[in-house]
Scaffold this motif. Structure first.
Motif, mmCIF file in Angstrom:
data_model
loop_
_atom_site.group_PDB
_atom_site.id
_atom_site.type_symbol
_atom_site.label_atom_id
_atom_site.label_comp_id
_atom_site.label_asym_id
_atom_site.label_seq_id
_atom_site.Cartn_x
_atom_site.Cartn_y
_atom_site.Cartn_z
ATOM 1 N N VAL A 94 3.641 5.657 -5.714
ATOM 2 C CA VAL A 94 3.526 5.692 -7.176
ATOM 3 C C VAL A 94 2.405 6.635 -7.601
ATOM 4 O O VAL A 94 2.558 7.423 -8.543
ATOM 5 C CB VAL A 94 3.298 4.269 -7.722
ATOM 6 N N ALA A 95 1.258 6.554 -6.890
ATOM 7 C CA ALA A 95 0.133 7.435 -7.226
ATOM 8 C C ALA A 95 0.512 8.898 -7.029
ATOM 9 O O ALA A 95 0.169 9.767 -7.851
ATOM 10 C CB ALA A 95 -1.085 7.078 -6.374
ATOM 11 N N LEU A 135 0.824 -1.207 0.000
ATOM 12 C CA LEU A 135 0.000 0.000 0.000
ATOM 13 C C LEU A 135 0.862 1.261 0.000
ATOM 14 O O LEU A 135 0.533 2.252 -0.668
ATOM 15 C CB LEU A 135 -0.930 -0.008 1.219
ATOM 16 N N GLU A 136 1.959 1.216 0.754
ATOM 17 C CA GLU A 136 2.862 2.366 0.779
ATOM 18 C C GLU A 136 3.471 2.610 -0.597
ATOM 19 O O GLU A 136 3.568 3.758 -1.060
ATOM 20 C CB GLU A 136 3.957 2.126 1.809
ATOM 21 N N LEU A 163 2.062 14.112 -9.394
ATOM 22 C CA LEU A 163 3.048 15.191 -9.520
ATOM 23 C C LEU A 163 3.511 15.352 -10.960
ATOM 24 O O LEU A 163 3.601 16.473 -11.480
ATOM 25 C CB LEU A 163 4.235 14.900 -8.604
ATOM 26 N N LEU A 164 3.789 14.234 -11.624
ATOM 27 C CA LEU A 164 4.263 14.292 -13.004
ATOM 28 C C LEU A 164 3.204 14.857 -13.941
ATOM 29 O O LEU A 164 3.533 15.586 -14.880
ATOM 30 C CB LEU A 164 4.694 12.898 -13.467
ATOM 31 N N ILE A 165 1.936 14.519 -13.680
ATOM 32 C CA ILE A 165 0.863 15.049 -14.528
ATOM 33 C C ILE A 165 0.835 16.573 -14.450
ATOM 34 O O ILE A 165 0.770 17.277 -15.469
ATOM 35 C CB ILE A 165 -0.493 14.460 -14.114
#
Length: 307
Positions: A25-26, A19-20, A31-33
């Motif tokens: 990753v999410a 989950l961490e 952030l990248l978006i």
């Protein structure tokens, strides 16, 4: 802990690690978006308007001929409006934040003021434009001037500055105040010598965030009557005689960078679209420069803070 509980605990640990990792990753994707979207738009503006970014583009007035049009009156107007905005909003906002956090009694009236300040930070900018039109332009008689525009944007960023000031003051450890009071300092001495210097980096961040928002606002500036085509500059703030200060520029007509961009984007010719892209690229650079100054000031102030 029993031996039969160990596999269950290991299973829980593995699940939490998954989950961490999923959350990390999410967060990275989000952030990248945001970053890549900004970079793509910034690169598109730079690519579309790079040919127009010449010295003449900065020194020419707007023109009906796209190849001869420039942003002289727009960037000068933006700087003067930002000057009035900073002078009107920053001292008042910082002082209000200090009072609410350090001096105001905790009662119903203070609670109402705090709630309204927080709510005002989310009010649409067009509302401030309508308010300024009735108060500054007509009631006070400032007209469609740089002074009206600066005060309008000052009202717009005032709640942001107040909230940022209060949050920055709250981040100061309590033992700083207690140590100063223990040595016999008055409330004013604690505020002047400790609270304000230690909270300055956070205050500067709030100020620059507010100014960055104000420099790109269009709706309130249009509402109070900013000019879309202007081929003259306001009077210089520096006068030729003692005390070498001239205030006539405050009553001058003006335009700003977003208004000039709006004017060009409303025209069908491709050359004006190129001009708008170049102006947008320069406006983003101006905003990034303001943030860079804030980061530099915050870095040097924080170096001198030792808790």
């Amino acid at each position: 802990m029993k031996a039969e509980d160990i596999p269950l605990i290991r299973k829980i640990i593995r699940r939490n690690k998954r989950l961490e990792l999923l959350f990390a990753v999410a967060g990275l994707v989000a952030l990248l978006i945001g970053v890549l979207t900004f970079v793509a738009l910034f690169a598109q503006m730079a690519f579309a308007g790079w040919e127009r970014i010449t010295p003449e583009f900065f020194t020419n007035f707007p023109s009906r001929r796209a190849a001869q049009a420039g942003i002289l009156s727009a960037w000068v107007g933006s700087l003067l409006v930002m000057l009035v905005t900073a002078v009107s909003a920053v001292p008042l906002g910082v002082a209000s934040g200090i009072y609410l956090e350090e001096y105001a009694p905790k009662n119903l009236l203070t609670d109402i003021i705090e709630i309204n300040v927080t709510n005002l930070a989310g009010v649409p900018s067009i509302v401030y434009g309508l308010l300024a039109l009735g108060v500054f332009v007509y009631t006070f008689g400032f007209g469609q001037s740089i002074l009206s525009a600066g005060l309008t944007l000052g009202l717009l960023i005032l709640p942001v500055v107040i909230v940022a000031t209060r949050e920055s003051i709250r981040s100061i450890p309590l033992h700083i105040r207690e140590a100063a009071y223990g040595l016999g300092a008055t409330r004013w001495q604690v505020t002047r010598d400790h609270i304000v210097p230690y909270s300055l980096p956070g205050i500067m961040t709030g100020v620059i965030i507010g100014m960055s928002r104000a420099i790109g606002e269009t709706a309130p500036i249009i509402t109070i009557g900013a000019l879309t085509f202007i081929a003259f500059l306001p009077e210089s703030p520096v006068g030729p005689e003692f005390p070498w200060v001239n205030f006539e520029w405050l009553t001058s007509g003006f335009t700003v960078m977003p208004i000039q961009m709006f004017n060009w984007t409303s025209r069908p010719e491709e050359a004006f679209q190129q001009n708008a892209a170049a102006a947008g690229f320069i406006l983003v650079l101006m905003t990034l420069a303001m943030n860079a100054v804030s980061i530099w000031i915050r870095y040097h102030v924080r170096k001198d803070i030792k808790w």
